[in-house]
Design an enzyme around this catalytic site. Structure first.
Site, PDB file in Angstrom:
ATOM      1  CG  HIS A 239      36.805  53.820 -15.683  1.00  0.00           C
ATOM      2  ND1 HIS A 239      36.623  55.117 -15.266  1.00  0.00           N
ATOM      3  CD2 HIS A 239      35.574  53.330 -15.962  1.00  0.00           C
ATOM      4  CE1 HIS A 239      35.333  55.394 -15.260  1.00  0.00           C
ATOM      5  NE2 HIS A 239      34.669  54.331 -15.682  1.00  0.00           N
TER       6      HIS A 239
ATOM      7  N   GLY B  65      34.897  25.394 -17.582  1.00  0.00           N
ATOM      8  CA  GLY B  65      33.537  25.167 -18.072  1.00  0.00           C
ATOM      9  C   GLY B  65      32.535  24.892 -16.962  1.00  0.00           C
ATOM     10  CB  SER B  66      32.608  23.025 -13.832  1.00  0.00           C
ATOM     11  OG  SER B  66      32.538  21.813 -14.534  1.00  0.00           O
TER      12      SER B  66
ATOM     13  CD  GLU C 218      38.202  25.687 -22.687  1.00  0.00           C
ATOM     14  OE1 GLU C 218      38.073  24.480 -22.460  1.00  0.00           O
ATOM     15  OE2 GLU C 218      37.680  26.564 -21.969  1.00  0.00           O
TER      16      GLU C 218
ATOM     17  NE  ARG D 161      35.687  23.654 -25.498  1.00  0.00           N
ATOM     18  CZ  ARG D 161      36.393  22.521 -25.572  1.00  0.00           C
ATOM     19  NH1 ARG D 161      36.692  21.876 -24.461  1.00  0.00           N
ATOM     20  NH2 ARG D 161      36.794  22.048 -26.728  1.00  0.00           N
TER      21      ARG D 161
ATOM     22  CE  LYS E 262      41.126  19.430 -15.825  1.00  0.00           C
ATOM     23  NZ  LYS E 262      39.727  19.187 -16.128  1.00  0.00           N
TER      24      LYS E 262
HETATM   25  C1  F6R Z   1      37.032  21.583 -20.949  1.00  0.00           C
HETATM   26  C2  F6R Z   1      36.707  22.689 -20.041  1.00  0.00           C
HETATM   27  C3  F6R Z   1      37.565  22.929 -18.840  1.00  0.00           C
HETATM   28  C4  F6R Z   1      37.040  22.182 -17.589  1.00  0.00           C
HETATM   29  C5  F6R Z   1      37.918  22.445 -16.362  1.00  0.00           C
HETATM   30  C6  F6R Z   1      37.370  21.843 -15.069  1.00  0.00           C
HETATM   31  O1  F6R Z   1      35.985  21.415 -21.872  1.00  0.00           O
HETATM   32  O2  F6R Z   1      35.785  23.401 -20.289  1.00  0.00           O
HETATM   33  O3  F6R Z   1      37.598  24.317 -18.626  1.00  0.00           O
HETATM   34  O4  F6R Z   1      35.723  22.585 -17.309  1.00  0.00           O
HETATM   35  O5  F6R Z   1      39.198  21.954 -16.614  1.00  0.00           O
HETATM   36  O6  F6R Z   1      37.026  20.489 -15.201  1.00  0.00           O
HETATM   37  P1  F6R Z   1      35.621  19.963 -14.667  1.00  0.00           P
HETATM   38  O7  F6R Z   1      34.586  20.770 -15.425  1.00  0.00           O
HETATM   39  O8  F6R Z   1      35.564  18.527 -15.003  1.00  0.00           O
HETATM   40  O9  F6R Z   1      35.568  20.228 -13.199  1.00  0.00           O
END
Ligand code: F6R
Length: 339
Positions: free
Chosen positions: A241, A45-46, A225, A139, A335
């Site tokens: 393609h 999401g970032s 998600e 996200r 994580k």
């Molecule tokens: C959860 C999401 C994940 C996080 C990713 C990175 O909502 O979208 O894809 O974005 O695990 O974590 P951050 O964004 O905190 O660096």
């Protein structure tokens, strides 16, 4: 805001974009020559906000903009590279490793985060830091991850002033919200209709070049998600393609796909034609094909119109599958097991 309130977060996107712009406008960066290239470090999401911006500026930016999703930084990163470290939590290990490496190489680094280790390191290192509000799932913070990138790239001479496009986007999102919100019945609600078509099917989301392919990917990841369901995304012209050939052999699985074509009247004629001919090729093999059209004058407004529709579709699909759209248990587990 409660990170468990995905509907509220999606609902609040217009205000989030407005607030993101208010915060981003306060950001100043040290004077310096235009960077040779820009790299945004981020995951999930970032990363998507930056990837959308990279797609948006692909045809006009005077320097390449790349998004690096992984550990470290690309080999070409050096003192003339702008490196933006984007992590909502500030604790994502891949992004932190890239931040450290960019600092080691003397790059011009900017951090965008709610806090965490990234904010701590940026403050200790005297690195420009844009603090965005916490309390959301990353996200759902798409406004906070996208809008600041426009400001940073504007300050770096890679794009013009985004303010007029942001104002148009916010006004249009508010009008779109009134058409997509839960109180609007299915017959009149494009997002509910799309969710009903995709329910019990494998969503196949097709976009086109630049940001349109990234928006297709955003639909896929939001379905993953929020609705906790599988989905595929691809983009024209590349899919013509390879993927287009994949319907030839009759397979039970083909009939499970429901395709959504993300269209834009501004797409050039060859792309429009590719959408139409590909739909003809696929139609006998798939459960159905729907089309969604971008709305807006600026590219940014058109981008957000398709993105916002997709976010609502993923939410209504979660309701149809009777799952809570907010938690991402598998990501949390990974994580914590890797920590
Ligand atoms: C959860 C999401 C994940 C996080 C990713 C990175 O909502 O979208 O894809 O974005 O695990 O974590 P951050 O964004 O905190 O660096």
């Amino acid at each position: 805001m409660d990170p468990g309130d995905m509907a509220g977060a999606i609902h609040g996107l217009p205000e989030q974009c407005e607030q993101a712009w208010r915060l981003a406008r306060e950001l100043t960066l040290p004077e310096g020559p235009r960077p040779r290239q820009a790299v945004v470090l981020g995951m999930g999401g970032s990363a998507i906000g930056a990837e959308l911006v990279a797609g948006l500026l692909e045809a006009t930016a005077p320097a390449p903009i790349a998004v690096h999703r992984g550990y470290g930084v690309p080999g070409y990163v050096g003192p003339e590279t702008l490196v933006v470290a984007s992590s909502y939590s500030g604790n994502t290990e891949e992004t932190l490793s890239g931040y450290d490496e960019a600092r080691r190489r003397g790059s011009r680094v900017v951090a965008v985060t709610t806090g965490g280790e990234l904010a701590r390191r940026a403050e200790a290192d005297g690195v420009p830091l844009l603090r965005i509000p916490g309390g959301l799932q990353p996200r759902a913070a798409i406004g906070y991850s996208l809008v600041p990138q426009l400001r940073i790239f504007h300050l770096m001479g890679l794009t013009g002033d985004p303010q007029p496009a942001i104002e148009e986007t916010v006004a249009r999102l508010r009008r779109q919200r009134a058409r997509l919100e839960p109180s609007v019945p299915s017959q009149a609600n494009e997002a509910k209709q799309l969710a009903l078509s995709l329910h019990q099917h494998l969503p196949l989301i097709y976009g086109s070049q630049g940001w349109k392919g990234v928006v297709a990917y955003r639909w896929k990841t939001q379905i993953n998600e929020n609705a906790k369901a599988q989905a595929q995304a691809n983009r024209f012209p590349e899919l013509n393609h390879n993927e287009t050939v994949g319907w030839e052999v009759p397979a039970a699985i083909n009939g499970l796909f429901h395709a959504v074509l993300l269209r834009d009247e501004a797409d050039p004629a060859p792309i429009q034609r590719r959408f139409d001919v590909t739909a003809e090729i696929m139609r006998p093999h798939v459960a159905g094909i729907s089309q969604a059209w971008a709305e807006g004058d600026s590219e940014l407004a058109r981008l957000f119109s398709l993105l916002y529709l997709g976010d609502h579709v993923s939410l209504y699909l979660a309701y149809l599958y009777r799952v809570d759209p907010s938690p991402v248990k598998a990501i949390d587990r990974l994580k914590s097991e890797l920590a």
